[in-house]
Write a protein that holds these residues in place. Structure first.
Motif, mmCIF file in Angstrom:
data_model
loop_
_atom_site.group_PDB
_atom_site.id
_atom_site.type_symbol
_atom_site.label_atom_id
_atom_site.label_comp_id
_atom_site.label_asym_id
_atom_site.label_seq_id
_atom_site.Cartn_x
_atom_site.Cartn_y
_atom_site.Cartn_z
ATOM 1 N N PHE A 6 1.578 2.822 11.638
ATOM 2 C CA PHE A 6 0.909 2.438 10.487
ATOM 3 C C PHE A 6 1.516 3.378 9.004
ATOM 4 O O PHE A 6 1.619 2.756 8.011
ATOM 5 N N VAL A 7 1.628 4.614 9.453
ATOM 6 C CA VAL A 7 2.296 5.321 8.300
ATOM 7 C C VAL A 7 3.612 4.967 8.011
ATOM 8 O O VAL A 7 3.828 4.705 6.702
ATOM 9 N N GLU A 8 4.464 4.516 8.976
ATOM 10 C CA GLU A 8 5.780 3.993 8.457
ATOM 11 C C GLU A 8 5.616 2.585 7.547
ATOM 12 O O GLU A 8 6.204 2.194 6.901
ATOM 13 N N LEU A 9 4.563 1.707 8.041
ATOM 14 C CA LEU A 9 4.390 0.667 7.323
ATOM 15 C C LEU A 9 3.825 0.659 5.734
ATOM 16 O O LEU A 9 4.201 0.311 4.983
ATOM 17 N N LEU A 10 2.986 1.720 5.833
ATOM 18 C CA LEU A 10 2.422 2.173 4.338
ATOM 19 C C LEU A 10 3.606 2.579 3.644
ATOM 20 O O LEU A 10 3.790 2.464 2.350
ATOM 21 N N LYS A 11 4.538 3.265 4.268
ATOM 22 C CA LYS A 11 5.727 4.004 3.322
ATOM 23 C C LYS A 11 6.581 2.932 2.872
ATOM 24 O O LYS A 11 7.071 3.020 1.925
ATOM 25 N N GLU A 12 6.941 1.846 3.705
ATOM 26 C CA GLU A 12 7.695 0.695 3.161
ATOM 27 C C GLU A 12 6.588 -0.011 2.156
ATOM 28 O O GLU A 12 7.265 -0.462 1.237
ATOM 29 N N VAL A 13 5.408 -0.326 2.480
ATOM 30 C CA VAL A 13 4.703 -1.297 1.250
ATOM 31 C C VAL A 13 4.394 -0.581 0.100
ATOM 32 O O VAL A 13 4.471 -1.183 -0.709
ATOM 33 N N GLY A 14 4.167 0.904 0.332
ATOM 34 C CA GLY A 14 3.670 1.548 -0.637
ATOM 35 C C GLY A 14 4.768 2.013 -1.505
ATOM 36 O O GLY A 14 4.828 2.835 -2.548
ATOM 37 N N ASP A 15 6.087 1.818 -1.059
ATOM 38 C CA ASP A 15 7.289 2.608 -1.679
ATOM 39 C C ASP A 15 7.181 4.074 -1.752
ATOM 40 O O ASP A 15 7.506 4.452 -2.973
ATOM 41 N N TYR A 16 6.742 4.726 -0.565
ATOM 42 C CA TYR A 16 6.789 6.211 -0.567
ATOM 43 C C TYR A 16 7.999 6.691 -0.223
ATOM 44 O O TYR A 16 8.856 6.022 0.572
ATOM 45 N N ASP A 17 8.362 7.806 -0.871
ATOM 46 C CA ASP A 17 9.766 8.250 -0.261
ATOM 47 C C ASP A 17 9.904 8.822 1.134
ATOM 48 O O ASP A 17 10.952 8.757 1.524
ATOM 49 N N THR A 18 8.859 9.548 1.680
ATOM 50 C CA THR A 18 8.719 9.954 2.845
ATOM 51 C C THR A 18 7.541 9.623 3.615
ATOM 52 O O THR A 18 6.581 9.188 3.175
ATOM 53 N N LYS A 19 7.622 9.860 5.002
ATOM 54 C CA LYS A 19 6.598 9.632 5.761
ATOM 55 C C LYS A 19 5.356 10.630 5.495
ATOM 56 O O LYS A 19 4.292 10.136 5.472
ATOM 57 N N LYS A 20 5.649 11.556 5.140
ATOM 58 C CA LYS A 20 4.651 12.831 4.872
ATOM 59 C C LYS A 20 3.906 12.234 3.658
ATOM 60 O O LYS A 20 2.584 12.410 3.567
ATOM 61 N N GLU A 21 4.519 11.748 2.581
ATOM 62 C CA GLU A 21 3.845 11.274 1.519
ATOM 63 C C GLU A 21 2.706 10.007 1.844
ATOM 64 O O GLU A 21 1.565 10.059 1.356
ATOM 65 N N ALA A 22 3.283 9.191 2.640
ATOM 66 C CA ALA A 22 2.419 8.105 3.085
ATOM 67 C C ALA A 22 1.309 8.529 4.060
ATOM 68 O O ALA A 22 0.077 8.224 3.962
ATOM 69 N N GLU A 23 1.413 9.593 4.986
ATOM 70 C CA GLU A 23 0.354 10.168 5.699
ATOM 71 C C GLU A 23 -0.609 10.817 4.932
ATOM 72 O O GLU A 23 -1.771 10.712 5.216
ATOM 73 N N LYS A 24 -0.189 11.548 3.766
ATOM 74 C CA LYS A 24 -1.099 12.241 3.025
ATOM 75 C C LYS A 24 -2.034 11.020 1.989
ATOM 76 O O LYS A 24 -3.175 11.305 1.950
ATOM 77 N N ALA A 25 -1.464 9.983 1.720
ATOM 78 C CA ALA A 25 -2.280 8.989 1.220
ATOM 79 C C ALA A 25 -3.348 8.632 2.233
ATOM 80 O O ALA A 25 -4.214 8.102 1.536
ATOM 81 N N ILE A 26 -2.941 8.024 3.498
ATOM 82 C CA ILE A 26 -4.073 7.512 4.500
ATOM 83 C C ILE A 26 -4.930 8.639 4.775
ATOM 84 O O ILE A 26 -5.982 8.361 4.456
#
Length: 98
Positions: A6-26
């Motif tokens: 899910f973190v990887e999917l959010l990184k792609e869909v949300g246009d985050y630069d890193t997985k860490k940013e996506a995980e922080k958003a979740i």
């Protein structure tokens, strides 16, 4: 789908630069939902759905195979009701594969 996927999917869909940013958003989203629901506040995201806290009444019953009775107490539980936009997006998936 597990959390890492899910973190990887959010990184792609949300246009985050890193997985860490996506995980922080979740983490921020889930913490905010938990905090609001613990205060018995509802969260309505139009088109997506509504998170709310509802009272679940206690139950009485009998333990199978014995005559022992039990009773559970009333408690608050989280509830999610999907909005029309989410329902419409998911509906075509019923026809296809899982």
């Amino acid at each position: 789908m597990n959390k890492a996927e899910f973190v990887e999917l959010l990184k792609e869909v949300g246009d985050y630069d890193t997985k860490k940013e996506a995980e922080k958003a979740i983490s921020a989203f889930t913490a905010a939902v938990e905090k609001a629901l613990s205060k018995k506040q509802s969260i309505e995201l139009v088109g997506f759905g509504k998170f709310e806290t509802v009272l679940q009444k206690g139950k009485e019953g009998t333990v199978p195979g014995t005559n022992k009775k039990y009773k559970t107490s009333d408690k608050y539980v989280p509830k999610f009701k999907a909005g029309k936009g989410l329902k419409d997006a998911v509906a075509p998936a019923k026809k296809g594969k899982k």
